[in-house]
Motif scaffolding. Sequence first.
Motif, short mmCIF file in Angstrom:
data_model
loop_
_atom_site.label_atom_id
_atom_site.label_comp_id
_atom_site.label_asym_id
_atom_site.label_seq_id
_atom_site.Cartn_x
_atom_site.Cartn_y
_atom_site.Cartn_z
N PRO A 230 1.02 -1.24 -0.10
CA PRO A 230 -0.24 0.14 -0.21
C PRO A 230 0.89 1.60 0.29
CG PRO A 230 -0.82 -1.63 2.05
CD PRO A 230 0.33 -2.25 0.96
N LEU A 231 0.23 2.14 -0.51
CA LEU A 231 1.34 3.61 -1.11
C LEU A 231 1.68 4.28 0.49
CD1 LEU A 231 -0.87 5.83 -3.71
CD2 LEU A 231 1.62 4.42 -3.94
N TYR A 232 1.39 3.97 1.76
CA TYR A 232 2.05 4.59 3.07
C TYR A 232 2.65 3.70 2.92
CZ TYR A 232 2.51 6.88 6.98
OH TYR A 232 2.75 6.75 8.12
N ASN A 233 2.84 2.31 3.01
CA ASN A 233 3.40 1.62 3.25
C ASN A 233 5.23 1.64 2.36
OD1 ASN A 233 2.84 1.33 6.12
ND2 ASN A 233 1.82 -0.93 5.04
N CYS A 234 4.55 1.58 1.40
CA CYS A 234 5.17 1.49 0.03
C CYS A 234 6.79 2.39 -0.22
CB CYS A 234 4.32 1.21 -1.18
SG CYS A 234 5.80 1.31 -2.64
N ILE B 141 16.12 11.82 0.17
CA ILE B 141 15.80 11.02 -0.66
C ILE B 141 14.45 10.60 -0.24
CG2 ILE B 141 15.16 8.55 -0.14
CD1 ILE B 141 18.65 8.86 0.43
N TRP B 142 13.51 10.89 0.45
CA TRP B 142 12.38 10.97 1.47
C TRP B 142 11.22 11.79 0.16
CZ3 TRP B 142 9.12 7.53 4.45
CH2 TRP B 142 7.94 8.32 4.91
N GLU B 143 11.77 13.33 -0.31
CA GLU B 143 10.87 13.29 -0.39
C GLU B 143 11.03 13.42 -1.68
OE1 GLU B 143 9.02 15.93 0.63
OE2 GLU B 143 9.75 16.00 2.66
N ILE B 144 11.68 13.25 -2.60
CA ILE B 144 11.80 13.05 -3.93
C ILE B 144 10.66 11.21 -4.20
CG2 ILE B 144 13.47 11.77 -6.25
CD1 ILE B 144 14.98 14.37 -4.66
N ILE B 145 10.68 10.53 -3.58
CA ILE B 145 10.26 9.55 -3.24
C ILE B 145 8.72 9.69 -3.17
CG2 ILE B 145 9.68 7.23 -1.77
CD1 ILE B 145 12.56 7.31 -4.51
N VAL B 146 8.40 10.61 -2.78
CA VAL B 146 7.05 11.09 -2.48
C VAL B 146 6.40 11.01 -3.63
CG1 VAL B 146 5.25 12.25 -1.41
CG2 VAL B 146 7.00 11.14 0.62
N ASN B 147 6.90 12.04 -3.64
CA ASN B 147 6.94 13.23 -4.98
C ASN B 147 6.19 12.02 -6.29
OD1 ASN B 147 6.70 15.94 -6.04
ND2 ASN B 147 7.80 16.18 -4.03
N SER B 148 7.60 10.57 -6.46
CA SER B 148 7.58 9.64 -7.84
C SER B 148 6.39 8.84 -7.34
CB SER B 148 9.37 9.29 -7.46
OG SER B 148 9.04 7.97 -6.29
N LEU B 149 6.22 8.26 -6.58
CA LEU B 149 4.96 7.06 -6.42
C LEU B 149 3.40 8.37 -6.32
CD1 LEU B 149 6.41 5.33 -3.76
CD2 LEU B 149 5.87 5.12 -6.06
N VAL B 150 3.03 9.50 -5.94
CA VAL B 150 1.98 9.68 -5.87
C VAL B 150 1.64 11.00 -6.85
CG1 VAL B 150 1.40 12.31 -4.51
CG2 VAL B 150 2.55 10.69 -2.88
N HIS B 151 2.66 11.23 -7.45
CA HIS B 151 2.71 11.90 -8.84
C HIS B 151 2.92 11.63 -9.98
CE1 HIS B 151 1.64 15.38 -6.56
NE2 HIS B 151 2.42 15.78 -5.88
N ARG B 152 3.00 10.11 -10.34
CA ARG B 152 2.97 9.55 -11.07
C ARG B 152 2.00 9.22 -11.72
NH1 ARG B 152 4.36 3.15 -11.29
NH2 ARG B 152 2.50 3.75 -13.36
N ASP B 153 2.58 8.96 -13.22
CA ASP B 153 0.95 8.54 -14.53
C ASP B 153 0.74 7.20 -13.66
OD1 ASP B 153 -0.72 8.16 -16.25
OD2 ASP B 153 0.61 9.33 -17.41
N TYR B 154 0.20 6.61 -13.54
CA TYR B 154 -0.48 5.31 -13.21
C TYR B 154 -1.29 4.59 -14.26
CZ TYR B 154 1.04 5.35 -8.87
OH TYR B 154 2.12 5.21 -6.97
N SER B 155 -1.27 5.49 -15.23
CA SER B 155 -1.81 4.25 -16.28
C SER B 155 -0.55 4.61 -17.58
CB SER B 155 -2.78 6.09 -17.38
OG SER B 155 -2.02 6.62 -18.34
N ILE B 156 0.38 4.01 -16.91
CA ILE B 156 1.34 3.42 -18.03
C ILE B 156 1.60 2.89 -17.24
CG2 ILE B 156 3.81 4.61 -18.48
CD1 ILE B 156 3.28 7.44 -18.68
#
Length: 470
Positions: A251-255, A288-303
């Motif tokens: 799940p995203l929070y744990n991920c 590291i934390w902030e960039i990982i958060v951004n990469s998972l929260v704002h990514r395009d999940y249709s890809i």
Amino acid sequence: MKVKEISFQEFRDLSLRDESHFYEKKSKLIAPKKLQKYAVSFGNADGGELIVGIKDNSDEPNPEKRWDGFSSIEDLNGLLQTLFNISPSLDLKYTILTCPSFKGYVIQINIERTAELHKTLDGEVYLRSGAQSIHIKDPQKIVELSYSKGTTTFEDQTLPEIPPEQITDAEEIKLFLKSFSPKTDALDFCVNQNLFTYKEWFPRVAAVLLFLPSPASLLPKKCSVKITRYNTNEEKPEREHLLNQETIDAPLYNCIKVTAKRITEIISSVTVMIKNSLVKMDYPQEAIWEIIVNSLVHRDYSISDDVHVLIYNNRIEILSPGKLPGYVTTSNILDARYARNPKIVRTLHRYPDPPNKDMGEGLNTAFQKMKERGLQPPIITEVGNYVKVTLPHLPMATPAESILKYLNNNPEITNKEVRELTGIKSENLVKAEFYKLRKAGFLERVPEKNSNKSAWKLTEAGRIESQKYS
């Protein structure tokens, strides 16, 4: 109208909750124009929750005296009519709250982000940013906002084949709702937050990503994190450089938490040999934390691809599927605010220790922490259909400063060593730095070393100058 009784403690939680990017509380005496301002600003941003009938902190310092209920349910009709008159119509759901400790009624309004640009009755545009509802007057910014709101997002896609009970019975949503106030059951929460469709209770992609233990096993697209460790500095690693690879599916929070922890563990074991000295790779954990958060929260999940974390000997690269959203560019990314997945963003923000606590400040924090550590700033680029963030493990010093600092501890330096120190890829650019330092009287060639073995050392003046960088 749905009426819900809450306890005194639940009221107190609402009263004490800080106003934020997703939350606003106001007295029942709020003017219709101001009410529309807050509602429109939520609808134009990432959605949010508006409570009317609980005074804000400035109106009443004592949180236990902030209840300001309407005398009757009928008194709420005018307030609701004010919101229903907004055009285009807001996507909102509301619940009437009562509390045995107080008289009257409070209304809780959940406003969803939509694909349309909302305006108040007098034609004004507002956008929620942090705990403020900002008046947008610049015509160009209104056009940009309108364009970005038309963007569709895969988090809204429904998954009729997944039974709703698979999410409402999941351990993650139970843990999440333990701290949620007012208390609610999982089904009500998912429907009210538009994580399920309203009538059929079909789960949306966002619900699966947030709460199921293994989202990748049920979604039709790849959605995990893949961490790869390469034992090289090369731009294009070979197969023999691959040390190990692992996939994180949770799940995203744990991920987010597991990914950040694993990166930190891996880089703590990475050492680079520079002139007979082992230098340990050391990054600020906040970056590291902030960039990982951004990469998972704002990514395009249709890809259909994972977020890729590539760990080299001299850098970390994070590739997030999807181009930059809306009007965001690599030039304005530190100032622009845009959430491709507002449901995910909003829900993660409701955790007791939210990973996206400082809305809109994540990348700014990463840049600041890299600077404080004396490292070069993150490099953000668009590569094909991905956003790539590179964290170079290189000092912020100028090439000349890096050369002098190195020679303060070592007898000589080569062109290759300068390129490793500074990240400069061109031999000729490094030569130019050597020539500048020679002209200044700080460097001279090592006499017995020529051609491809050429090296440089400090002059007497250079030794004095290099002390500044010790």
